[in-house]
Design a protein around this motif. Structure first.
Motif, PDB file in Angstrom:
ATOM      1  N   GLU A   1       0.838  -1.203   0.000  1.00 41.24           N
ATOM      2  CA  GLU A   1       0.000   0.000   0.000  1.00 41.24           C
ATOM      3  C   GLU A   1       0.875   1.256   0.000  1.00 41.24           C
ATOM      4  OE1 GLU A   1      -3.388   2.491   0.144  1.00 41.24           O
ATOM      5  OE2 GLU A   1      -3.084   0.434  -0.511  1.00 41.24           O
ATOM      6  N   TYR A   2       1.951   1.253   0.778  1.00 37.97           N
ATOM      7  CA  TYR A   2       2.889   2.384   0.809  1.00 37.97           C
ATOM      8  C   TYR A   2       3.501   2.598  -0.582  1.00 37.97           C
ATOM      9  CZ  TYR A   2       7.179   4.987   1.657  1.00 37.97           C
ATOM     10  OH  TYR A   2       8.195   5.893   1.577  1.00 37.97           O
ATOM     11  N   LEU A   3       3.950   1.528  -1.216  1.00 36.24           N
ATOM     12  CA  LEU A   3       4.557   1.634  -2.547  1.00 36.24           C
ATOM     13  C   LEU A   3       3.535   2.102  -3.585  1.00 36.24           C
ATOM     14  CD1 LEU A   3       6.768  -1.578  -2.595  1.00 36.24           C
ATOM     15  CD2 LEU A   3       7.538   0.800  -2.407  1.00 36.24           C
ATOM     16  N   ARG A   4       2.292   1.668  -3.424  1.00 35.15           N
ATOM     17  CA  ARG A   4       1.250   2.066  -4.363  1.00 35.15           C
ATOM     18  C   ARG A   4       1.021   3.574  -4.349  1.00 35.15           C
ATOM     19  NH1 ARG A   4      -3.958   3.351  -4.539  1.00 35.15           N
ATOM     20  NH2 ARG A   4      -4.230   3.266  -2.300  1.00 35.15           N
ATOM     21  N   ARG A   5       1.240   4.208  -3.219  1.00 34.80           N
ATOM     22  CA  ARG A   5       0.986   5.641  -3.080  1.00 34.80           C
ATOM     23  C   ARG A   5       2.163   6.513  -3.538  1.00 34.80           C
ATOM     24  NH1 ARG A   5      -3.152   6.836   1.287  1.00 34.80           N
ATOM     25  NH2 ARG A   5      -4.225   4.870   1.524  1.00 34.80           N
ATOM     26  N   ILE A   6       3.304   5.921  -3.845  1.00 35.36           N
ATOM     27  CA  ILE A   6       4.468   6.697  -4.287  1.00 35.36           C
ATOM     28  C   ILE A   6       4.259   7.159  -5.730  1.00 35.36           C
ATOM     29  CG2 ILE A   6       6.925   6.582  -4.854  1.00 35.36           C
ATOM     30  CD1 ILE A   6       7.275   4.657  -2.540  1.00 35.36           C
ATOM     31  N   ASP A   7       4.515   8.441  -5.968  1.00 34.89           N
ATOM     32  CA  ASP A   7       4.434   8.991  -7.319  1.00 34.89           C
ATOM     33  C   ASP A   7       5.691   8.583  -8.077  1.00 34.89           C
ATOM     34  OD1 ASP A   7       4.089  10.425  -9.634  1.00 34.89           O
ATOM     35  OD2 ASP A   7       4.471  12.382  -8.714  1.00 34.89           O
ATOM     36  N   LEU A   8       5.534   7.686  -9.010  1.00 36.68           N
ATOM     37  CA  LEU A   8       6.681   7.185  -9.760  1.00 36.68           C
ATOM     38  C   LEU A   8       7.071   8.103 -10.913  1.00 36.68           C
ATOM     39  CD1 LEU A   8       5.860   3.371  -9.842  1.00 36.68           C
ATOM     40  CD2 LEU A   8       7.367   4.596  -8.286  1.00 36.68           C
ATOM     41  N   GLY A   9       6.291   9.152 -11.134  1.00 35.83           N
ATOM     42  CA  GLY A   9       6.590  10.083 -12.214  1.00 35.83           C
ATOM     43  C   GLY A   9       7.928  10.778 -12.049  1.00 35.83           C
ATOM     44  N   SER A  10       8.389  10.964 -10.824  1.00 33.15           N
ATOM     45  CA  SER A  10       9.666  11.633 -10.585  1.00 33.15           C
ATOM     46  C   SER A  10      10.813  10.650 -10.391  1.00 33.15           C
ATOM     47  CB  SER A  10       9.551  12.523  -9.344  1.00 33.15           C
ATOM     48  OG  SER A  10       9.242  11.738  -8.206  1.00 33.15           O
ATOM     49  N   THR A  11      10.548   9.368 -10.491  1.00 34.02           N
ATOM     50  CA  THR A  11      11.584   8.352 -10.308  1.00 34.02           C
ATOM     51  C   THR A  11      12.218   8.016 -11.656  1.00 34.02           C
ATOM     52  OG1 THR A  11      10.291   7.422  -8.508  1.00 34.02           O
ATOM     53  CG2 THR A  11      12.020   6.030  -9.418  1.00 34.02           C
ATOM     54  N   PRO A  12      13.573   8.123 -11.750  1.00 33.50           N
ATOM     55  CA  PRO A  12      14.212   7.823 -13.030  1.00 33.50           C
ATOM     56  C   PRO A  12      14.158   6.324 -13.345  1.00 33.50           C
ATOM     57  CG  PRO A  12      15.876   8.174 -11.347  1.00 33.50           C
ATOM     58  CD  PRO A  12      14.540   8.480 -10.711  1.00 33.50           C
ATOM     59  N   PRO A  13      14.242   5.963 -14.617  1.00 30.81           N
ATOM     60  CA  PRO A  13      14.316   4.541 -14.976  1.00 30.81           C
ATOM     61  C   PRO A  13      15.561   3.911 -14.359  1.00 30.81           C
ATOM     62  CG  PRO A  13      13.968   5.907 -16.925  1.00 30.81           C
ATOM     63  CD  PRO A  13      14.237   6.832 -15.779  1.00 30.81           C
ATOM     64  N   ALA A  14      15.505   2.651 -14.062  1.00 35.12           N
ATOM     65  CA  ALA A  14      16.631   1.970 -13.422  1.00 35.12           C
ATOM     66  C   ALA A  14      17.906   2.053 -14.248  1.00 35.12           C
ATOM     67  CB  ALA A  14      16.283   0.509 -13.149  1.00 35.12           C
ATOM     68  N   GLY A  15      17.790   2.129 -15.560  1.00 38.37           N
ATOM     69  CA  GLY A  15      18.974   2.232 -16.420  1.00 38.37           C
ATOM     70  C   GLY A  15      19.728   3.545 -16.236  1.00 38.37           C
ATOM     71  N   ASP A  16      19.063   4.551 -15.664  1.00 32.94           N
ATOM     72  CA  ASP A  16      19.703   5.839 -15.435  1.00 32.94           C
ATOM     73  C   ASP A  16      20.491   5.897 -14.131  1.00 32.94           C
ATOM     74  OD1 ASP A  16      18.603   6.690 -17.791  1.00 32.94           O
ATOM     75  OD2 ASP A  16      17.013   7.871 -16.867  1.00 32.94           O
ATOM     76  N   ILE A  17      20.449   4.859 -13.331  1.00 34.91           N
ATOM     77  CA  ILE A  17      21.166   4.841 -12.053  1.00 34.91           C
ATOM     78  C   ILE A  17      22.595   4.387 -12.294  1.00 34.91           C
ATOM     79  CG2 ILE A  17      21.261   3.811  -9.754  1.00 34.91           C
ATOM     80  CD1 ILE A  17      18.190   3.449  -9.982  1.00 34.91           C
ATOM     81  N   SER A  18      23.549   5.183 -11.827  1.00 42.13           N
ATOM     82  CA  SER A  18      24.954   4.832 -12.046  1.00 42.13           C
ATOM     83  C   SER A  18      25.506   4.076 -10.847  1.00 42.13           C
ATOM     84  CB  SER A  18      25.786   6.089 -12.298  1.00 42.13           C
ATOM     85  OG  SER A  18      25.796   6.886 -11.127  1.00 42.13           O
ATOM     86  N   ASP A  19      26.563   3.302 -11.070  1.00 44.75           N
ATOM     87  CA  ASP A  19      27.204   2.540 -10.007  1.00 44.75           C
ATOM     88  C   ASP A  19      28.085   3.428  -9.125  1.00 44.75           C
ATOM     89  OD1 ASP A  19      25.994   0.315 -10.966  1.00 44.75           O
ATOM     90  OD2 ASP A  19      27.764  -0.462 -12.009  1.00 44.75           O
ATOM     91  N   ALA A  20      28.543   4.549  -9.650  1.00 48.17           N
ATOM     92  CA  ALA A  20      29.494   5.390  -8.907  1.00 48.17           C
ATOM     93  C   ALA A  20      28.861   6.219  -7.848  1.00 48.17           C
ATOM     94  CB  ALA A  20      30.203   6.319  -9.877  1.00 48.17           C
TER      95      ALA A  20
END
Length: 67
Positions: free
Chosen positions: A48-67
């Motif tokens: 339920e907590y995850l359902r309420r998160i606005d994913l519009g501001s979350t970048p795609p996982a491919g945009d996350i860098s390891d550094a």
């Protein structure tokens, strides 16, 4: 979100007869005692907590860098 109770699960079991849950399985979902790390109620609350998160501001996982 309402707290999960045995009456609700028994109603689901009776309406969805394709899986024959016995009362011990229902009891374990409502009040786990067999070493389950996260109870079913806690899982539902986390979903339920995850359902309420606005994913519009979350970048795609491919945009996350390891550094």
């Amino acid at each position: 979100m309402q707290k999960l109770d045995k009456k609700t699960l028994l109603g689901i079991r009776d309406q969805l007869g394709s899986y024959a849950w016995d009362d011990t399985e229902i009891d374990e979902l409502v009040d786990p005692k067999l070493g389950i790390i996260t109870g079913f109620q806690e899982l539902l609350e986390q979903l339920e907590y995850l359902r309420r998160i606005d994913l519009g501001s979350t970048p795609p996982a491919g945009d996350i860098s390891d550094a």
